[in-house]
Write a protein that holds these residues in place. Structure first.
Motif, short mmCIF file in Angstrom:
data_model
loop_
_atom_site.label_atom_id
_atom_site.label_comp_id
_atom_site.label_asym_id
_atom_site.label_seq_id
_atom_site.Cartn_x
_atom_site.Cartn_y
_atom_site.Cartn_z
N SER A 23 0.84 -1.20 0.00
CA SER A 23 0.00 0.00 0.00
C SER A 23 0.87 1.25 0.00
O SER A 23 2.08 1.19 0.26
CB SER A 23 -0.89 0.02 1.25
OG SER A 23 -0.09 0.18 2.41
N ARG A 45 1.26 4.83 -6.32
CA ARG A 45 0.26 3.77 -6.27
C ARG A 45 0.25 2.95 -7.56
O ARG A 45 0.16 1.73 -7.52
CB ARG A 45 -1.14 4.36 -6.04
CG ARG A 45 -1.52 4.46 -4.61
CD ARG A 45 -3.00 4.77 -4.45
NE ARG A 45 -3.15 5.74 -3.38
CZ ARG A 45 -3.29 7.04 -3.52
NH1 ARG A 45 -3.34 7.57 -4.71
NH2 ARG A 45 -3.40 7.82 -2.48
N GLN A 46 0.32 3.64 -8.68
CA GLN A 46 0.33 2.95 -9.98
C GLN A 46 1.58 2.08 -10.12
O GLN A 46 1.49 0.94 -10.58
CB GLN A 46 0.25 3.94 -11.14
CG GLN A 46 0.19 3.30 -12.50
CD GLN A 46 -1.03 2.42 -12.71
OE1 GLN A 46 -2.10 2.70 -12.18
NE2 GLN A 46 -0.86 1.36 -13.46
N ARG A 49 1.02 -0.98 -8.03
CA ARG A 49 0.08 -1.87 -8.71
C ARG A 49 0.78 -2.67 -9.80
O ARG A 49 0.63 -3.89 -9.90
CB ARG A 49 -1.06 -1.05 -9.33
CG ARG A 49 -2.41 -1.44 -8.85
CD ARG A 49 -3.50 -0.62 -9.50
NE ARG A 49 -3.87 0.47 -8.62
CZ ARG A 49 -3.85 1.75 -8.94
NH1 ARG A 49 -3.51 2.15 -10.13
NH2 ARG A 49 -4.18 2.66 -8.07
N GLU A 50 1.55 -1.98 -10.63
CA GLU A 50 2.27 -2.64 -11.72
C GLU A 50 3.31 -3.62 -11.18
O GLU A 50 3.49 -4.70 -11.76
CB GLU A 50 2.92 -1.60 -12.63
CG GLU A 50 1.91 -0.82 -13.43
CD GLU A 50 2.52 0.32 -14.23
OE1 GLU A 50 3.75 0.45 -14.26
OE2 GLU A 50 1.74 1.08 -14.82
N HIS A 52 3.10 -5.35 -8.43
CA HIS A 52 2.39 -6.53 -7.96
C HIS A 52 1.88 -7.36 -9.14
O HIS A 52 1.91 -8.59 -9.08
CB HIS A 52 1.24 -6.15 -7.02
CG HIS A 52 1.74 -5.79 -5.67
ND1 HIS A 52 2.31 -6.70 -4.81
CD2 HIS A 52 1.77 -4.60 -5.03
CE1 HIS A 52 2.67 -6.10 -3.70
NE2 HIS A 52 2.36 -4.82 -3.81
N GLN A 53 1.45 -6.71 -10.21
CA GLN A 53 1.03 -7.45 -11.40
C GLN A 53 2.20 -8.20 -12.00
O GLN A 53 2.08 -9.35 -12.40
CB GLN A 53 0.44 -6.50 -12.45
CG GLN A 53 -0.91 -5.97 -12.05
CD GLN A 53 -1.40 -4.90 -13.01
OE1 GLN A 53 -0.62 -4.34 -13.79
NE2 GLN A 53 -2.68 -4.61 -12.95
#
Length: 64
Positions: A23, A45-46, A49-50, A52-53
């Motif tokens: 987070s 944040r982006q 996110r990337e 984790h992807q």
């Protein structure tokens, strides 16, 4: 640089994600992201996110 105030790069965010950051709060605690002016929060944040992807084998989201 994602966070110019704290000189944090996307690579550092990727490393933090691999180490368990999940987070913006985790990034703030570990790297200081968003603690100064806050302009980097959405980009951080982006990046998280990337990261984790990528770690889950998913294809990155393209905004082209």
């Amino acid at each position: 640089y994602v966070c110019v105030c704290r000189a944090v790069t996307d690579r550092q965010i990727l490393q933090a994600a691999r180490a368990g950051a999940s987070s913006l709060k985790d990034l703030r605690r570990e790297l200081g992201v968003g603690m100064e002016c806050g302009q980097c929060a959405s980009c951080a944040r982006q990046c998280l996110r990337e990261a984790h992807q990528e770690n889950n084998g998913a294809m990155p989201i393209s905004f082209a």
